[in-house]
Design a protein around this motif. Sequence first.
Motif: not given
Length: 337
Positions: A159-178
Amino acid sequence: MLSAVCIGETMAMLTPVKAAPLHLATELHFGIGGAESNVAMGLAAMGLETHWVSRVGHDGFGTRILHDLRDHGVGVSGVEVDNQRPTGLYVKVPAQESDPDGGSSVLYYRQGSAASAMGRDTLANPAVSSLLENASLIHLSGITAALSPDCLSLLEAILTAPRNGRTISFDVNWREALWAGQDRAVLQRLANLADVVLVGKDEAEHAFGTTDEAELRRLMPDPKVLVIKNEAISAISLNRNGTREEVPALSVAVVEPVGAGDSFAAGYLSGMLFGLGQKESLRRGHVAAACTLTVPGDRGPLPAPDELAGILDSSDAVWAAIHVEDGQFNTNRSVTP
């Protein structure tokens, strides 16, 4: 060709046949389950070159996972096989007629799994680094961040690397136990580093302490788009420039809700990669989710291309009149297109 890379753990899944109580079951159905690999299979079904990056054990469970992903058109050249750690496993315990309010439950056996050993060293794998370098989209989720400190470090590096044209998606996907006993502020920090964030309104309360759109956007000001999945009601996109789009969900005869969120993510993200607007991308998400909601497994087949195009291009009135049952998209004939 547009390419996507999905990173995360996939586990073997066992569930009693014929919904028998676990302690009485004599047969267990063997399948696989993983949020990121579900998205990968969904993206592949929508015509994208798609790869899954992870680790599996040197066991039958890991072999089954690799075979299933290949069979769905997903590349697995970035998967490492661990000779020491096992593939993760979970058991779905069905709801019982004697306890109608109990609902189904899940037993996880994933501590110390092969996938939990992913880390920054994963990025040194030439196959992985090549896939990420050439990806149009990298898809991550909050599940991976909670598996181990090394997995968290991997996500931070991506997530902190240069994008260089890429898109990063992030699904929260909450899991209580984890996340029990862990710092939930980590999720907010990771999500805010992504370009596109997907979160269910129900899980936003647990993960971020609020379901208010404005507050969620305040907590995550940097992503280009924040997508809020409002269960069976609608999906909302909040752009960084202040624009808001809301698309109502389709009417669906639900068979099984598992996997619908991942299908929505695949539909939405494919639309975004194909250059569609927010309304069209949200509609793609709803269609993909509806296909999964009407089948007992984690993924449902999409309509034929011509039918899909007609559904996506329909007027608001026709869209509102669509009802999905048994994978069929039916429209009230009295509605004027």
